[in-house]
Design an enzyme around this catalytic site. Structure first.
Site, PDB file in Angstrom:
ATOM      1  N   ASN A 123      34.099  49.594  40.735  1.00  0.00           N
ATOM      2  CA  ASN A 123      33.936  49.182  39.551  1.00  0.00           C
ATOM      3  C   ASN A 123      33.209  47.893  39.664  1.00  0.00           C
ATOM      4  O   ASN A 123      33.916  46.916  39.919  1.00  0.00           O
ATOM      5  CB  ASN A 123      35.256  49.081  38.885  1.00  0.00           C
ATOM      6  CG  ASN A 123      35.228  48.270  37.673  1.00  0.00           C
ATOM      7  OD1 ASN A 123      34.414  48.105  36.840  1.00  0.00           O
ATOM      8  ND2 ASN A 123      36.474  47.630  37.005  1.00  0.00           N
TER       9      ASN A 123
ATOM     10  N   GLU B 245      46.593  51.095  38.408  1.00  0.00           N
ATOM     11  CA  GLU B 245      46.209  49.866  38.696  1.00  0.00           C
ATOM     12  C   GLU B 245      47.109  48.890  38.234  1.00  0.00           C
ATOM     13  O   GLU B 245      47.152  48.390  36.921  1.00  0.00           O
ATOM     14  CB  GLU B 245      44.875  49.530  37.960  1.00  0.00           C
ATOM     15  CG  GLU B 245      43.838  50.547  38.504  1.00  0.00           C
ATOM     16  CD  GLU B 245      42.485  49.596  38.507  1.00  0.00           C
ATOM     17  OE1 GLU B 245      41.907  49.635  39.369  1.00  0.00           O
ATOM     18  OE2 GLU B 245      41.902  49.149  37.431  1.00  0.00           O
TER      19      GLU B 245
ATOM     20  N   LYS C  83      32.352  45.927  37.412  1.00  0.00           N
ATOM     21  CA  LYS C  83      32.626  45.069  36.427  1.00  0.00           C
ATOM     22  C   LYS C  83      31.267  44.589  35.633  1.00  0.00           C
ATOM     23  O   LYS C  83      30.287  45.017  35.902  1.00  0.00           O
ATOM     24  CB  LYS C  83      33.730  43.962  36.932  1.00  0.00           C
ATOM     25  CG  LYS C  83      34.826  44.362  37.522  1.00  0.00           C
ATOM     26  CD  LYS C  83      35.740  43.503  37.653  1.00  0.00           C
ATOM     27  CE  LYS C  83      36.954  44.111  38.635  1.00  0.00           C
ATOM     28  NZ  LYS C  83      38.332  43.719  38.404  1.00  0.00           N
TER      29      LYS C  83
ATOM     30  N   SER D 291      42.886  45.362  44.562  1.00  0.00           N
ATOM     31  CA  SER D 291      42.578  44.671  45.688  1.00  0.00           C
ATOM     32  C   SER D 291      42.498  45.463  47.088  1.00  0.00           C
ATOM     33  O   SER D 291      43.298  45.167  48.023  1.00  0.00           O
ATOM     34  CB  SER D 291      43.802  43.567  45.925  1.00  0.00           C
ATOM     35  OG  SER D 291      43.668  42.501  45.064  1.00  0.00           O
TER      36      SER D 291
ATOM     37  N   HIS E 243      40.577  50.244  31.242  1.00  0.00           N
ATOM     38  CA  HIS E 243      40.918  49.267  32.320  1.00  0.00           C
ATOM     39  C   HIS E 243      41.678  48.135  31.568  1.00  0.00           C
ATOM     40  O   HIS E 243      41.347  47.701  30.571  1.00  0.00           O
ATOM     41  CB  HIS E 243      39.503  48.812  32.923  1.00  0.00           C
ATOM     42  CG  HIS E 243      39.684  47.900  34.044  1.00  0.00           C
ATOM     43  ND1 HIS E 243      39.935  46.719  34.094  1.00  0.00           N
ATOM     44  CD2 HIS E 243      39.400  48.398  35.423  1.00  0.00           C
ATOM     45  CE1 HIS E 243      39.991  46.355  35.336  1.00  0.00           C
ATOM     46  NE2 HIS E 243      39.813  47.232  36.264  1.00  0.00           N
TER      47      HIS E 243
ATOM     48  N   GLU F 204      41.551  45.090  32.058  1.00  0.00           N
ATOM     49  CA  GLU F 204      40.665  43.739  31.675  1.00  0.00           C
ATOM     50  C   GLU F 204      40.062  44.344  30.092  1.00  0.00           C
ATOM     51  O   GLU F 204      40.075  43.243  29.402  1.00  0.00           O
ATOM     52  CB  GLU F 204      39.619  43.849  32.378  1.00  0.00           C
ATOM     53  CG  GLU F 204      39.945  42.822  33.721  1.00  0.00           C
ATOM     54  CD  GLU F 204      39.046  43.295  35.042  1.00  0.00           C
ATOM     55  OE1 GLU F 204      37.941  43.550  34.755  1.00  0.00           O
ATOM     56  OE2 GLU F 204      39.404  42.988  36.003  1.00  0.00           O
TER      57      GLU F 204
ATOM     58  N   GLY G 153      42.261  41.877  41.521  1.00  0.00           N
ATOM     59  CA  GLY G 153      41.175  40.871  41.816  1.00  0.00           C
ATOM     60  C   GLY G 153      42.290  39.778  42.091  1.00  0.00           C
ATOM     61  O   GLY G 153      41.542  38.287  42.358  1.00  0.00           O
TER      62      GLY G 153
HETATM   63  C1  PEP Z   1      39.478  47.131  39.416  1.00  0.00           C
HETATM   64  O1  PEP Z   1      38.604  46.359  38.822  1.00  0.00           O
HETATM   65  O2  PEP Z   1      39.808  48.090  38.930  1.00  0.00           O
HETATM   66  C2  PEP Z   1      39.976  46.548  40.253  1.00  0.00           C
HETATM   67  C3  PEP Z   1      41.083  47.348  41.219  1.00  0.00           C
HETATM   68  O3  PEP Z   1      39.689  45.547  41.137  1.00  0.00           O
HETATM   69  P1  PEP Z   1      39.985  44.624  42.545  1.00  0.00           P
HETATM   70  O4  PEP Z   1      39.662  45.697  43.538  1.00  0.00           O
HETATM   71  O5  PEP Z   1      38.939  43.580  42.692  1.00  0.00           O
HETATM   72  O6  PEP Z   1      41.432  44.176  42.414  1.00  0.00           O
END
Ligand code: PEP
Length: 249
Positions: free
Chosen positions: A9, A166, A11, A212, A94, A96, A172
């Site tokens: 992803n 998630e 973003k 992460s 997601h 976000e 992040g």
């Molecule tokens: C994501 O954007 O879905 C995500 C899991 O980000 P990160 O791997 O940076 O934590």
């Protein structure tokens, strides 16, 4: 046995020339993987990424779409528009988007239905906040989000969906759920799918972990019983890291 899926992803990162260079550079490194590889890229990278990924083992996804087929929704992109340029996947719900753009379980459900109708494969995100985890509500939150996401969706269509667990506190932040905790949460989601759609669909549905994921923790996470791969944010922006994650299992 379920396949392994590694989805990146990006973003709001990567210009078209960077996207094309990324794909050109990663293709030779991952060409022999049996895992399914997906890159969910910004809208402006979709066309360039699709062209560059043609005849490779990389599939391209978007990061969002609107639930209406068309109409007066300035700034939005429809499922049909994505499908018309051969986009295969779309991330829906997601955290976000839930957090910054007021997406709700209801709009997530509407978007999943429209995506399926237009033959896009949704990658549907669920996850709890740190506060919810600390107050012992994580399982209730993620199973409720799963139930509401799947409401009214034909059982035969549910296996077209990929779910992604998630935990919001791990996205992040550099904090990863332990492989045991992540696996247990995903088991709980799978059990809910079984209650709603039966054991066979629950055994078939792909459920990813996101939060992460890095080259250092990918193998341990992806080797558990119920984690079928990862949705990877930050580490999907570097060819070296993302290819190591893809090749970890
Ligand atoms: C994501 O954007 O879905 C995500 C899991 O980000 P990160 O791997 O940076 O934590």
């Amino acid at each position: 046995m379920r396949r392994k899926v590694i989805a990146g992803n990006w973003k709001m990162n990567m210009l078209p020339n960077e996207a094309m260079a990324f794909i050109e550079n990663i293709v030779p490194v991952i060409k022999n993987t049996k895992n399914e590889v997906i890159l969910c890229v910004p809208y402006t990278d979709l066309f360039y990424s699709l062209l560059t990924a043609q005849d490779t083992n990389i599939k391209i996804g978007a990061q969002n779409m609107h639930w209406e087929e068309s109409g007066a929704y300035t700034g939005e992109v429809s499922a049909k528009m994505l499908k018309s340029i051969n986009v295969e996947y779309v991330i829906i719900g997601h955290s976000e988007r839930r957090q910054y753009f007021a997406e709700t379980d209801e709009t997530v459900n509407l978007k999943i239905k429209t995506a399926i109708k237009n033959e896009l494969k949704p990658i549907v995100c669920v996850g709890e906040t740190l506060e919810q985890r600390e107050s012992g509500k994580a399982e209730e939150i993620i199973t409720t989000q799963t139930k509401l996401a799947l409401e009214g969706i034909d059982k035969n269509d549910v296996s077209k969906i990929l779910l992604a667990y998630e935990p919001i506190w791990a996205i992040g932040t550099g904090k990863t759920a332990t492989s045991e905790d992540a696996n247990n949460s995903i088991k709980a989601i799978r059990k809910k799918v079984s209650e709603l759609c039966g054991e066979q669909i629950a055994n078939e549905i792909i459920i990813l972990y996101g939060g992460s994921v890095k080259p250092e923790n990918a193998k341990e996470l992806f080797s558990t019983s119920d984690i079928d791969g990862g949705l990877v944010g930050g580490a999907s922006l570097k060819v070296e890291d993302f290819s190591k994650i893809i090749l970890s299992v």
